[in-house]
Write a protein that holds these residues in place. Structure first.
Motif, mmCIF file in Angstrom:
data_model
loop_
_atom_site.group_PDB
_atom_site.id
_atom_site.type_symbol
_atom_site.label_atom_id
_atom_site.label_comp_id
_atom_site.label_asym_id
_atom_site.label_seq_id
_atom_site.Cartn_x
_atom_site.Cartn_y
_atom_site.Cartn_z
ATOM 1 N N LEU A 95 49.921 76.799 50.647
ATOM 2 C CA LEU A 95 49.631 76.416 49.266
ATOM 3 C C LEU A 95 49.234 74.947 49.135
ATOM 4 C CD1 LEU A 95 52.387 78.334 47.287
ATOM 5 C CD2 LEU A 95 49.942 78.877 47.479
ATOM 6 N N LYS A 96 49.568 74.153 50.113
ATOM 7 C CA LYS A 96 49.173 72.740 50.072
ATOM 8 C C LYS A 96 47.664 72.581 50.162
ATOM 9 C CE LYS A 96 53.461 70.908 51.999
ATOM 10 N NZ LYS A 96 54.087 70.216 53.160
ATOM 11 N N SER A 97 46.999 73.523 50.826
ATOM 12 C CA SER A 97 45.542 73.426 50.969
ATOM 13 C C SER A 97 44.789 74.535 50.239
ATOM 14 C CB SER A 97 45.158 73.427 52.451
ATOM 15 O OG SER A 97 45.594 74.627 53.071
ATOM 16 N N ASN A 98 45.450 75.627 49.920
ATOM 17 C CA ASN A 98 44.777 76.731 49.214
ATOM 18 C C ASN A 98 44.606 76.352 47.755
ATOM 19 O OD1 ASN A 98 44.796 79.189 47.407
ATOM 20 N ND2 ASN A 98 44.505 80.175 49.382
ATOM 21 N N LYS A 132 45.423 79.754 54.233
ATOM 22 C CA LYS A 132 44.841 78.444 54.545
ATOM 23 C C LYS A 132 43.321 78.531 54.652
ATOM 24 C CE LYS A 132 48.853 76.690 57.055
ATOM 25 N NZ LYS A 132 49.379 76.304 58.387
ATOM 26 N N ILE A 133 42.812 79.722 54.943
ATOM 27 C CA ILE A 133 41.380 79.921 55.184
ATOM 28 C C ILE A 133 40.713 80.668 54.037
ATOM 29 C CG2 ILE A 133 39.717 81.059 56.724
ATOM 30 C CD1 ILE A 133 41.862 80.638 58.960
ATOM 31 N N ASN A 134 41.391 81.654 53.488
ATOM 32 C CA ASN A 134 40.815 82.532 52.469
ATOM 33 C C ASN A 134 40.438 81.760 51.209
ATOM 34 O OD1 ASN A 134 41.258 84.358 49.932
ATOM 35 N ND2 ASN A 134 40.789 85.748 51.611
ATOM 36 N N LYS A 135 39.260 82.066 50.674
ATOM 37 C CA LYS A 135 38.772 81.396 49.471
ATOM 38 C C LYS A 135 38.510 82.380 48.334
ATOM 39 C CE LYS A 135 38.546 77.388 51.508
ATOM 40 N NZ LYS A 135 39.866 77.014 51.929
ATOM 41 N N GLU A 138 44.558 88.812 59.289
ATOM 42 C CA GLU A 138 43.317 88.559 60.027
ATOM 43 C C GLU A 138 42.102 88.953 59.189
ATOM 44 O OE1 GLU A 138 42.833 86.928 62.955
ATOM 45 O OE2 GLU A 138 44.969 86.494 62.760
ATOM 46 N N ALA A 139 42.223 90.035 58.445
ATOM 47 C CA ALA A 139 41.124 90.464 57.572
ATOM 48 C C ALA A 139 40.906 89.465 56.444
ATOM 49 C CB ALA A 139 41.413 91.850 57.006
ATOM 50 N N LEU A 140 41.988 88.949 55.884
ATOM 51 C CA LEU A 140 41.864 87.983 54.788
ATOM 52 C C LEU A 140 41.162 86.702 55.220
ATOM 53 C CD1 LEU A 140 45.345 88.233 53.017
ATOM 54 C CD2 LEU A 140 43.140 89.089 52.192
ATOM 55 N N LYS A 141 41.229 86.389 56.495
ATOM 56 C CA LYS A 141 40.578 85.173 56.979
ATOM 57 C C LYS A 141 39.062 85.253 56.857
ATOM 58 C CE LYS A 141 44.218 83.848 60.221
ATOM 59 N NZ LYS A 141 44.570 83.674 61.649
ATOM 60 N N GLY A 185 55.845 88.064 58.976
ATOM 61 C CA GLY A 185 54.706 88.543 58.185
ATOM 62 C C GLY A 185 54.236 87.483 57.204
ATOM 63 N N ALA A 186 55.181 86.762 56.615
ATOM 64 C CA ALA A 186 54.815 85.677 55.692
ATOM 65 C C ALA A 186 54.037 84.592 56.431
ATOM 66 C CB ALA A 186 56.075 85.099 55.044
ATOM 67 N N GLN A 187 54.353 84.389 57.698
ATOM 68 C CA GLN A 187 53.597 83.421 58.494
ATOM 69 C C GLN A 187 52.134 83.855 58.608
ATOM 70 O OE1 GLN A 187 55.115 82.688 62.449
ATOM 71 N NE2 GLN A 187 53.453 81.304 62.964
ATOM 72 N N HIS A 188 51.896 85.143 58.866
ATOM 73 C CA HIS A 188 50.520 85.646 58.971
ATOM 74 C C HIS A 188 49.783 85.510 57.635
ATOM 75 C CE1 HIS A 188 51.320 86.998 62.982
ATOM 76 N NE2 HIS A 188 52.261 87.832 62.590
ATOM 77 N N ILE A 189 50.471 85.801 56.562
ATOM 78 C CA ILE A 189 49.862 85.653 55.239
ATOM 79 C C ILE A 189 49.568 84.176 54.976
ATOM 80 C CG2 ILE A 189 50.271 85.871 52.746
ATOM 81 C CD1 ILE A 189 49.632 88.541 54.083
#
Length: 188
Positions: free
Chosen positions: A127-130, A100-103, A69-72, A91-95
């Motif tokens: 990884l498809k969008s990051n 997907k959002i983190n830049k 949530e913080a990484l978002k 946990g991998a799901q949360h990461i």
């Protein structure tokens, strides 16, 4: 040191107002899910921390959710080390959702976290969008041929990841070859 969750709370409070610290190493400090809540809240506010090492603590699914949530919203953290925890597929799901959002995050180390095919799928989807992450270490997890397939599909679309470490997983030779054939990156 074994600062635990209480110590993590104090560090989290300090990070909210700190304007100079760029690297924080909390390796092997007995920090659990409660402690990551405080660290996560601080990461939402902190504008200077670029490297965070939370390796070898007691971080599980909930703790990873706090960090995710913080990484978002965090725009400065470039390196996150979560190796030797037990984040698992959930946990991998949360990461993955955060990626997907983190830049900002360019290096993510998830060595020895009990991540299997489902977790690899979540990270692969991200990884498809990051288009920021350049280094991903998934060494010594439980990723099998199915997980490698998810990662391979992602790598066909990802153009920025330059280093992927999937050593010591549950891949057979055919899965390793297929993954290496699908990527434009160094696979270790």
């Amino acid at each position: 040191n074994k600062i635990g969750d209480e110590g993590a709370q104090h560090i989290g409070e300090a990070l909210k107002i700190n304007t100079v610290l760029t690297t924080l190493n909390l390796w092997c400090n007995n920090i659990g899910n409660e402690g990551t809540q405080h660290i996560g809240e601080a990461l939402k506010i902190n504008k200077t921390l670029t490297t965070l090492n939370l390796a070898n603590n007691r971080i599980g699914e909930t703790g990873t959710q706090n960090i995710g949530e913080a990484l978002k919203v965090n725009k400065v953290l470039t390196t996150l080390i979560l190796k030797y925890n037990k984040i698992g597929d959930e946990g991998a799901q949360h990461i993955g959702e955060a990626l997907k959002i983190n830049k900002a995050l360019t290096t993510l180390k998830l060595f020895d976290n009990k991540i299997g095919a489902e977790g690899a799928q979540h990270i692969g989807e991200a990884l498809k969008s990051n288009m920021v992450l350049t280094t991903l270490i998934l060494e010594d997890n439980k990723i099998d041929a199915e997980g490698a397939q998810h990662m391979g599909e992602a790598m066909k679309l990802n153009t920025v990841l330059t280093y992927l470490n999937i050593r010591d997983n549950k891949l057979d030779n055919a899965a390793e070859r297929a993954l290496k054939a699908a990527v434009r990156t160094e696979v270790d």
